[in-house]
Design an enzyme around this catalytic site. Structure first.
Site, PDB file in Angstrom:
ATOM      1  N   ASP A 138      -6.269  -2.851  -2.052  1.00 33.43           N
ATOM      2  CA  ASP A 138      -4.650  -2.799  -1.313  1.00 33.43           C
ATOM      3  C   ASP A 138      -3.925  -1.756  -2.251  1.00 33.43           C
ATOM      4  O   ASP A 138      -3.146  -2.182  -3.192  1.00 33.43           O
ATOM      5  CB  ASP A 138      -3.842  -4.257  -1.224  1.00 33.43           C
ATOM      6  N   TYR A 164       4.366   1.807  -3.678  1.00 33.59           N
ATOM      7  CA  TYR A 164       4.647   1.525  -5.329  1.00 33.59           C
ATOM      8  C   TYR A 164       4.353   2.188  -6.215  1.00 33.59           C
ATOM      9  O   TYR A 164       4.368   1.843  -7.522  1.00 33.59           O
ATOM     10  CB  TYR A 164       3.050   0.039  -4.843  1.00 33.59           C
ATOM     11  N   LYS A 179      -0.914   2.549   2.313  1.00 35.31           N
ATOM     12  CA  LYS A 179       0.203   2.695   3.792  1.00 35.31           C
ATOM     13  C   LYS A 179       1.163   3.520   3.922  1.00 35.31           C
ATOM     14  O   LYS A 179       1.898   3.793   2.918  1.00 35.31           O
ATOM     15  CB  LYS A 179       1.322   1.089   3.301  1.00 35.31           C
ATOM     16  N   HIS A 238       3.393   0.357   7.038  1.00 30.39           N
ATOM     17  CA  HIS A 238       4.160  -0.071   6.134  1.00 30.39           C
ATOM     18  C   HIS A 238       5.090  -1.545   6.607  1.00 30.39           C
ATOM     19  O   HIS A 238       5.267  -3.211   6.325  1.00 30.39           O
ATOM     20  CB  HIS A 238       4.609   0.569   4.751  1.00 30.39           C
TER      21      HIS A 238
END
Ligand code: A2P
Length: 317
Positions: free
Chosen positions: A43, A48, A77, A110
């Protein structure tokens, strides 16, 4: 590894590797270790800020023959600042480039929240930094995501942090249905109705923060600790397993996938093994009936004073 099934037969392995908070300099090595241990569901997300390092590790893994691309299920995402239809494909392309992939298995919106792209910020600082739902309707962002499926860039598309009513309105106008909703789930936040609704609509669920994300910067000392929940401790003792494993097994036993983050080899292995733990109906009830309620990822920044989004609406209160 057990998996959940998509309509077209694709499989979502029930335990995936979470990469949120996995630090640059650590995430690549952790991913390689995870792949060696047998993780097949990864994931990721643009926000990130570690997709480049993940991409390098993936390339290394393919080259070394640890795993083939087709054996992996890779999610990423779309960030909130790329909701305008013209920004969706370039964002997906950037993620694909960073991950060094030709396609994603799953691309998620997201949050149901849009930010002005021109401000160049990942998070809003003032109400003017948002795009309102009229300026950036979810349905328009979704149409651009549907095109990514048409073009073969994404095999499946879905959402994250969506409540029942935001899914219902998306379902009313979509051409390609959302196939996954990724939400915060654990015994302090079982979200029974939303889980039931998604399952009744054949929308698969993925649990984020399944262990309470205690490594996040915004953690408060006062927040409850899932590992110390009495029911979790008792069941862990009875099975001779760790509290983390029981927390993960709870998802698997209710037909939900989970993406625990770890960069530690022993814990990566423990978490993967949790998929094999069978909990009794009584144990499942004990874990699902915890009195205390807590949401770790409150999304407070989206509901700042003057924002066109409100937390009440976001979480369906
Ligand atoms: P680490 O990366 O050092 O293993 P979440 O998945 O809910 O975001 O939680 C991630 C946090 O939980 C990280 O601090 C991670 O630390 C820790 N963690 C992951 N797996 C385990 C485990 N099996 N036992 C205890 N802590 C764990």
């Amino acid at each position: 590894m057990k998996s959940l099934s998509f309509k077209n037969g694709d499989a979502l392995p029930v335990i995936g590797l979470g990469t949120w908070k996995a630090k640059p300099g650590e995430v690549g090595e952790a991913l390689l270790e995870a792949l060696e241990l047998g993780y097949r569901h990864i994931d990721c997300a643009a926000i990130y800020k570690n997709e480049k390092e993940i991409g390098m590790a993936l390339r290394q893994a393919f080259k070394a023959g640890i795993v083939q691309r087709e054996e992996l299920f890779i999610t990423s995402k779309l960030w909130n600042s790329a909701h305008l239809p013209e920004d969706v494909a370039p964002s997906c392309e950037r993620t694909l480039k960073d991950l060094q992939l030709d396609y994603l298995d799953l691309y998620l919106m997201h949050w149901p929240v849009a930010l002005r792209p021109e401000i160049g910020l990942d998070f809003p600082e003032k109400p003017e930094d948002f795009l309102s739902p009229d300026e950036a309707p979810i349905a328009s962002t979704w149409q651009a995501m549907e095109k990514l499926v048409d073009e073969g860039k994404c095999r499946h598309i879905g959402v994250s942090n969506f409540n029942q009513s935001s899914i219902e309105s998306l379902l009313r106008g979509c051409r390609i249905r959302p196939e996954v909703n990724q939400i915060e789930l654990h015994p302090y936040l079982p979200q029974k109705e939303l889980v039931k609704f998604c399952q009744s609509e054949s929308i698969l669920l993925t649990a984020y923060s399944p262990l309470g994300s205690r490594d996040r910067g915004s953690r408060k000392d006062s927040e409850p600790n899932l590992f110390e929940l009495e029911a979790v401790r008792e069941i862990a003792e009875a099975h001779g397993k760790s509290p983390a494993q029981i927390l993960l097994a709870w998802h698997v036993n209710r037909g939900v996938s989970a993406i625990p983050k770890s960069t530690n080899k022993d814990r990566l292995w423990q978490n993967l093994q949790a998929a094999e733990i069978e909990l009794s109906d009584q144990e499942m009830t004990l874990l699902s009936e915890v009195r205390e309620h807590h949401r770790y990822i409150g999304g407070d920044v989206w509901g700042m004073s003057g924002s066109p989004y409100s937390l009440d609406k976001l979480w369906g209160r």
